[in-house]
Design a protein around this motif. Structure first.
Motif, short mmCIF file in Angstrom:
data_model
loop_
_atom_site.label_atom_id
_atom_site.label_comp_id
_atom_site.label_asym_id
_atom_site.label_seq_id
_atom_site.Cartn_x
_atom_site.Cartn_y
_atom_site.Cartn_z
N ARG A 1 -12.21 16.06 138.12
CA ARG A 1 -11.76 15.75 136.76
C ARG A 1 -10.67 16.71 136.32
NH1 ARG A 1 -14.08 17.78 131.69
NH2 ARG A 1 -13.39 16.44 129.97
N ILE A 2 -10.87 18.00 136.57
CA ILE A 2 -9.88 19.00 136.17
C ILE A 2 -8.56 18.75 136.90
CG2 ILE A 2 -9.35 21.46 136.14
CD1 ILE A 2 -11.58 20.58 134.21
N ALA A 3 -8.64 18.50 138.21
CA ALA A 3 -7.43 18.28 138.99
C ALA A 3 -6.68 17.04 138.52
CB ALA A 3 -7.79 18.15 140.47
N ARG A 4 -7.41 16.01 138.12
CA ARG A 4 -6.74 14.79 137.64
C ARG A 4 -6.01 15.05 136.33
NH1 ARG A 4 -7.73 9.48 139.00
NH2 ARG A 4 -8.37 10.44 140.97
N ILE A 5 -6.62 15.83 135.45
CA ILE A 5 -5.95 16.18 134.18
C ILE A 5 -4.66 16.95 134.47
CG2 ILE A 5 -6.14 17.53 132.05
CD1 ILE A 5 -9.19 16.99 132.18
N ILE A 6 -4.74 17.92 135.39
CA ILE A 6 -3.55 18.71 135.73
C ILE A 6 -2.48 17.81 136.34
CG2 ILE A 6 -2.69 20.59 137.18
CD1 ILE A 6 -5.50 21.83 136.99
N LEU A 7 -2.88 16.88 137.20
CA LEU A 7 -1.92 15.98 137.84
C LEU A 7 -1.23 15.08 136.81
CD1 LEU A 7 -0.68 14.79 140.42
CD2 LEU A 7 -2.64 13.24 140.55
N VAL A 8 -2.03 14.50 135.90
CA VAL A 8 -1.45 13.61 134.88
C VAL A 8 -0.51 14.37 133.96
CG1 VAL A 8 -2.01 12.20 132.85
CG2 VAL A 8 -3.36 11.96 134.95
N THR A 9 -0.93 15.55 133.50
CA THR A 9 -0.07 16.30 132.57
C THR A 9 1.19 16.80 133.25
OG1 THR A 9 -1.31 18.35 132.99
CG2 THR A 9 -2.01 17.02 131.12
N THR A 10 1.09 17.21 134.52
CA THR A 10 2.27 17.71 135.22
C THR A 10 3.28 16.60 135.47
OG1 THR A 10 0.94 19.42 136.29
CG2 THR A 10 3.08 18.97 137.25
N SER A 11 2.81 15.43 135.89
CA SER A 11 3.73 14.32 136.17
C SER A 11 4.34 13.75 134.90
CB SER A 11 3.00 13.23 136.95
OG SER A 11 1.86 12.77 136.24
N THR A 12 3.56 13.73 133.82
CA THR A 12 4.05 13.16 132.57
C THR A 12 4.92 14.14 131.79
OG1 THR A 12 1.98 11.91 132.45
CG2 THR A 12 3.33 11.94 130.46
N ALA A 13 4.70 15.43 131.98
CA ALA A 13 5.42 16.44 131.21
C ALA A 13 6.91 16.45 131.47
CB ALA A 13 4.85 17.83 131.49
N PHE A 14 7.34 15.90 132.61
CA PHE A 14 8.78 15.84 132.86
C PHE A 14 9.48 15.13 131.70
CE2 PHE A 14 12.40 13.44 134.79
CZ PHE A 14 13.25 14.54 134.93
N LEU A 15 8.85 14.08 131.17
CA LEU A 15 9.45 13.35 130.04
C LEU A 15 9.02 13.93 128.69
CD1 LEU A 15 9.12 9.67 131.32
CD2 LEU A 15 11.15 11.11 131.30
N THR A 16 7.71 14.23 128.54
CA THR A 16 7.25 14.69 127.23
C THR A 16 7.80 16.08 126.90
OG1 THR A 16 5.20 15.55 128.21
CG2 THR A 16 5.15 13.31 127.34
N PHE A 17 7.80 16.99 127.88
CA PHE A 17 8.33 18.33 127.63
C PHE A 17 9.83 18.27 127.39
CE2 PHE A 17 10.32 22.27 129.06
CZ PHE A 17 9.64 23.20 128.30
#
Length: 322
Positions: free
Chosen positions: A297-313
């Protein structure tokens, strides 16, 4: 926005390179802990020391940034635990999920990225947030993770272990030594300064590459989860909270603090918001594994936030940067 993407793209591209290298087995999974150790114990402390030594001591001791960011972190932890606790997710998993929601990837990604975007003056507020997350947020979440064994004094034991872990972590010491050098206007002798500089220069690319490799390894080992199939409701809400709610909370509480007279420079507030907009810290996955939490679960959260942050950040930078 295009100018921002030109700066952020190489950082996320290095994460993708590490991910692809691990997935294609160009980088053996057994080598990932070695890369992580090099970054954590050698390269990253040298980079933080260099930033600390070159940053005015007043920025490193900014009480307004420290206490405002600490309050935001505690609110994030409380809210994340409140929405996560259920029959399947108990205190251990909920607390580590709260940590991954409140702890941005500031050391491995944030410091070099924000300095590249905003200049060297961004290092001071960023380093203050690192201290908050390593000392306060991590210790709080590790202590709360033992609440399932509260009858056996689990929380108190965990709190002591968390503080011991902070003492053994080289990053706070590197920042502290950098602050001493800044305060006394000291400088390393030539060969030592060169060695520290070489290690510091290696921190950013190796750390970003390692983030990608860690994410790939976690996904490849996801089938070994002892908790059954992972449901999207177990990780997507926390991912949303990390990328959107966390920076919004820092912006609102930081703005309110400024209006109330708390001495926070508006540039420092912008840096705090962008720190909160970073993806989740990848090292939380290692901590979750050590504490017996649901690391899938933790790894999936990190994966989703890292891949999505390219646009959101990148979007957050475009909105906030003058």
């Amino acid at each position: 926005m295009l100018e921002v993407l030109r700066v952020t793209f190489p950082f996320f591209a290095l994460v993708l390179c590490g991910y692809a290298a691990a997935r294609k087995r160009l980088l053996p999974l057994e080598a990932i802990p070695g890369l992580n150790g090099f970054v954590l114990f050698f390269a990253l402390p040298c980079m933080l020391f260099r930033f600390g030594a070159s940053t005015p001591i007043a920025q490193l001791l900014d009480a307004g940034v420290f206490f405002t960011y600490s309050l935001c972190a505690m609110v994030m932890v409380a809210f994340s635990i409140a929405i996560s606790l259920n029959e399947r997710i108990r205190w251990n998993d909920a607390s580590l999920g709260a940590l991954v929601a409140a702890f941005p990837n500031t050391g491995f990604m944030g410091v070099p990225l924000l300095v590249a975007l905003l200049g060297p003056e961004a290092a001071g507020p960023t380093i203050v947030t690192i201290l908050v997350d390593m000392v306060i947020t991590t210790s709080l979440c590790v202590a709360l993770s033992r609440m399932d064994a509260a009858g056996e004094h689990g929380a108190a034991v965990a709190a002591r272990k968390a503080l011991a872990g902070v003492v053994r972590n080289p990053m706070p010491w590197a920042i502290s030594f950098g602050g001493v050098f800044s305060f006394w206007n000291l400088a390393l002798v030539g060969p030592v300064a060169k060695t520290v500089g070489l290690l510091a220069d290696a921190a950013s690319p190796v750390a970003l590459f390692t983030i990608g490799a860690v994410l790939a390894r976690s996904q490849m080992l996801a089938h070994e989860r002892p908790h059954g199939p992972l449901r999207w409701v177990d990780f997507l809400p926390i991912s949303f909270i990390k990328l959107l709610l966390h920076p919004l909370l820092v912006l609102l509480l930081g703005g309110a603090a400024v209006q109330m007279g708390v001495p926070i420079d508006r540039f420092a507030l912008m840096v705090m918001v962008l720190v909160a907009a970073l993806p989740s810290a990848s090292n939380v996955s290692l901590l979750a594994e050590r504490l017996g939490a649901d690391n899938g679960r933790i790894a999936r959260i990190i994966l989703v936030t890292t891949s999505t942050a390219f646009l959101t950040f990148s979007g957050a930078v475009a909105l906030l940067k003058p």
